[in-house]
Design an enzyme around this catalytic site. Structure first.
Site, PDB file in Angstrom:
ATOM      1  N   ASP A 106      64.560  99.619 -35.526  1.00  0.00           N
ATOM      2  CA  ASP A 106      64.996  99.922 -37.383  1.00  0.00           C
ATOM      3  C   ASP A 106      66.198  99.870 -37.254  1.00  0.00           C
ATOM      4  O   ASP A 106      66.848 100.273 -36.865  1.00  0.00           O
ATOM      5  CB  ASP A 106      63.912 101.192 -37.404  1.00  0.00           C
ATOM      6  N   GLU A 170      63.939 105.560 -35.882  1.00  0.00           N
ATOM      7  CA  GLU A 170      64.983 106.282 -34.815  1.00  0.00           C
ATOM      8  C   GLU A 170      65.665 106.775 -36.183  1.00  0.00           C
ATOM      9  O   GLU A 170      66.679 107.850 -36.075  1.00  0.00           O
ATOM     10  CB  GLU A 170      65.729 106.127 -33.779  1.00  0.00           C
TER      11      GLU A 170
HETATM   12  C1  LIG Z   1      88.088 113.190 -28.393  1.00  0.00           C
HETATM   13  C2  LIG Z   1      87.569 111.555 -28.889  1.00  0.00           C
HETATM   14  C3  LIG Z   1      86.968 111.169 -30.527  1.00  0.00           C
HETATM   15  C4  LIG Z   1      86.224 110.303 -30.174  1.00  0.00           C
HETATM   16  C5  LIG Z   1      86.222 110.388 -31.621  1.00  0.00           C
HETATM   17  C6  LIG Z   1      84.336 109.356 -32.531  1.00  0.00           C
HETATM   18  C7  LIG Z   1      83.881 108.332 -32.801  1.00  0.00           C
HETATM   19  C8  LIG Z   1      82.655 108.211 -33.070  1.00  0.00           C
HETATM   20  C9  LIG Z   1      82.472 106.739 -32.000  1.00  0.00           C
HETATM   21  C10 LIG Z   1      81.221 106.629 -32.416  1.00  0.00           C
HETATM   22  C11 LIG Z   1      79.545 107.471 -32.838  1.00  0.00           C
HETATM   23  C12 LIG Z   1      78.423 106.743 -33.233  1.00  0.00           C
HETATM   24  C13 LIG Z   1      77.707 107.464 -32.971  1.00  0.00           C
HETATM   25  C14 LIG Z   1      76.516 106.850 -33.023  1.00  0.00           C
HETATM   26  C15 LIG Z   1      75.037 107.195 -32.920  1.00  0.00           C
HETATM   27  C16 LIG Z   1      74.674 107.376 -34.805  1.00  0.00           C
HETATM   28  C17 LIG Z   1      72.927 106.979 -34.735  1.00  0.00           C
HETATM   29  C18 LIG Z   1      72.573 107.657 -35.583  1.00  0.00           C
HETATM   30  O1  LIG Z   1      73.410 106.749 -36.896  1.00  0.00           O
HETATM   31  N1  LIG Z   1      71.451 108.378 -36.185  1.00  0.00           N
HETATM   32  C19 LIG Z   1      70.576 108.646 -37.547  1.00  0.00           C
HETATM   33  C20 LIG Z   1      69.652 109.149 -37.290  1.00  0.00           C
HETATM   34  C21 LIG Z   1      69.078 110.297 -36.824  1.00  0.00           C
HETATM   35  N2  LIG Z   1      68.991 109.853 -35.570  1.00  0.00           N
HETATM   36  O2  LIG Z   1      69.207 110.876 -36.836  1.00  0.00           O
HETATM   37  C22 LIG Z   1      71.892 109.951 -37.740  1.00  0.00           C
HETATM   38  O3  LIG Z   1      71.760 109.977 -39.029  1.00  0.00           O
HETATM   39  O4  LIG Z   1      72.725 110.329 -37.159  1.00  0.00           O
HETATM   40 ZN   LIG Z   2      70.702 103.671 -33.977  1.00  0.00          ZN
HETATM   41 ZN   LIG Z   3      71.947 104.163 -37.167  1.00  0.00          ZN
END
Ligand SMILES: CCCCCCCC/C=C\CCCCCCCC(=O)N[C@@H](CC(N)=O)C(=O)O
Ligand SMILES: [Zn+2]
Ligand SMILES: [Zn+2]
Length: 482
Positions: A106, A170
């Site tokens: 999704d 998800e």
């Molecule tokens: C010293 C280190 C610096 C680090 C910087 C961090 C940069 C962030 C990079 C990537 C993070 C990406 C996160 C993606 C995953 C998120 C998945 C998502 O959207 N999940 C939703 C739905 C859920 N499963 O709850 C959410 O709302 O979190």
């Molecule tokens: Zn995702």
């Molecule tokens: Zn997402």
């Protein structure tokens, strides 16, 4: 430091390795397959609104595009929770503990506004495939199945069994997809060596002064609370208003929450390990500062707050995401409601954050309703003995030889992997893709895109990773240099 640190390098009793080189025809087919996946609008709007027609179509699509995966005798395919998919790939050596690769079908909604190309067109422009899901997370899903398909047509037979779990919900919590798959495997007595999911990248340009990209493998993820605040007051004619309305009381409460950040918790956990590992990558004098955190911790902790991404790593964040009130222009609103989305730092619990929030609001007229909440996820091992972490590290170094540092981190978002805690202590979140801050903004935003070359590399990564997983060597104990 040896690049293969942590895994023994002997090649006993192995099948010959299949090189990750793909023909021009295969490379075209793989990018076209991704475009086709993007064109199916598998949008999760809310827990009650999923595009079930698209989810069903997606199931048909992967059957069509990856026929070998679906017609191999040692692969069992099951549909779980109507639209999620579980593949069990049976290896030839039952003594090796299986692992699992995760991805989700999704995507979040994508209104056309602001996009350079329509978000479900999967159009290719200037070497990039555009569309919702190109980074989150159809890239992973398609790369996993694509790599397996390519291995199978070259007669690959795994030694170590593994699972592929593709959740369909998800973006709206994973309770009908990942959670059901997890329960099914638990009932079958499965225990996993580790799981690998989305959630981190090869980060490029996120940290001021750090010039070189580094791979962050997230070994934990933040907890979350969705808190509804509600204020009820007497309704009536707006021509003679009370001193405060439900809207005014609630607005003041949420404003206090926004203006009062949760405490800065910098000083422990994966972030400290990452800072230590990265310290020597910074120019003078930042390298000195980061190598002497015993002295400079307060300074570094303040600097981390300056940028909204690094800020999210050092504290529980408070995001006001919804606000509803009012029924008519001349009616005193009887009720006002707001939703606050907290993301919990690994060192705090749901109870602690709720207590802090109550103290900040400090107004009994504001009712607290917790819609859903969970604590931060435990920290998975990243030492020399941690098979999942070491396999990722080894594969990162071989596919991206230019990347010097692989460091543990905390995922700031949530992933389906949190539903697999009952099956393993090794949960790793990593996407083998370079990510810059503008790419990060495109995830759940506009103009989400992946370069054709990055997608091919992701397929190559999975192709290599699956073969690396067949290692019969346990990770070696780390020998400290004298
Ligand atoms: C010293 C280190 C610096 C680090 C910087 C961090 C940069 C962030 C990079 C990537 C993070 C990406 C996160 C993606 C995953 C998120 C998945 C998502 O959207 N999940 C939703 C739905 C859920 N499963 O709850 C959410 O709302 O979190
Ligand atoms: Zn995702
Ligand atoms: Zn997402």
């Amino acid at each position: 430091v040896s690049r293969s640190k942590g895994l023994r390098g002997t090649e006993s009793q192995r099948e010959p390795r299949i090189p990750s080189q793909f023909s021009q025809e295969q490379r075209i087919a793989m990018k076209e397959a991704l475009k086709g996946a993007i064109q199916i609008p598998t949008v999760s709007f809310s827990p009650k609104e999923l595009n079930t027609t698209a989810l069903a179509e997606f199931g048909e699509y992967i059957r069509k595009v990856f026929p070998t995966v679906f017609h191999t005798s040692f692969i069992r395919h099951e549909v779980v929770g109507n639209y999620s998919h579980l593949f069990t790939i049976k290896g030839s050596d039952p003594s090796m503990q299986p692992y699992m690769l995760l991805a989700h079908i999704d995507v979040v909604p994508a209104p056309d506004k602001g996009w350079d190309v329509p978000p479900f067109s999967g159009l290719e422009r200037d070497g990039f495939i555009y569309g919702r899901g190109t980074l989150d997370n159809k890239n992973s899903l398609m790369a996993i199945l694509q790599a397996l398909e390519l291995l199978l047509i070259r007669n690959y037979i795994p030694r170590r069994s593994f699972f592929i779990a593709l959740g369909h919900d998800e973006e709206i919590s994973g309770i009908n997809g990942a959670q059901k798959i997890s329960a099914l495997l638990q009932a079958r007595g499965v225990q996993l060596a580790f799981v690998v999911d989305e959630g981190s990248f090869i980060l490029d340009g996120f940290i001021p002064y750090l010039k070189k990209p580094f791979a962050m493998v997230s070994v934990s993820e933040k907890g979350a609370i969705n808190l509804m605040l509600q204020v009820n007051t007497t309704t009536g004619h707006s021509s003679a208003p009370p001193k405060e309305t439900s809207i005014g009381i609630l607005a003041a409460a949420v404003s206090r929450l926004e203006q009062t950040p949760m405490p800065n918790m910098f000083g422990s956990g994966p972030l400290m390990t990452a800072v230590e590992q990265l310290a020597n990558e910074f120019p003078f004098p930042t390298n000195i500062v980061l190598n002497n955190l015993w002295l400079f911790r307060p300074l570094v902790s303040r600097l981390m707050e300056r940028n909204y991404i690094t800020n999210s790593l050092v504290r529980t964040t408070t995001a006001l995401t919804m606000f509803n009130a009012g029924v008519k222009v001349n009616v005193i609103p009887p009720v006002a409601e707001a939703i606050i989305n907290f993301r919990l730092h690994p060192a705090q619990t749901v109870q602690e954050v709720l207590k802090l929030a109550k103290d900040i609001v400090a107004d009994d007229r504001v009712q607290f309703h917790v819609l859903d909440a969970f604590d931060p996820l435990p920290i998975s091992p990243s030492d020399d003995q941690a098979l999942g972490y070491q396999l990722l590290r080894q594969t990162i170094h071989s596919v991206f030889p230019e990347v010097n540092i692989v460091a543990p981190g905390t995922c700031i978002g949530n992933t389906d992997s949190r539903h697999y805690l009952n099956l393993t202590t090794g949960i790793y979140r990593f996407n083998p893709i370079y990510l810059q801050p503008q790419d990060f903004s495109s995830i759940h935003g506009i103009n989400e895109k992946i370069s054709v070359q990055a997608y091919e590399t992701q397929v190559k990564f999975v192709f290599e990773f699956i073969q690396n997983g067949d290692t019969d060597e346990e990770p070696v104990p780390h020998l400290h240099e004298l």
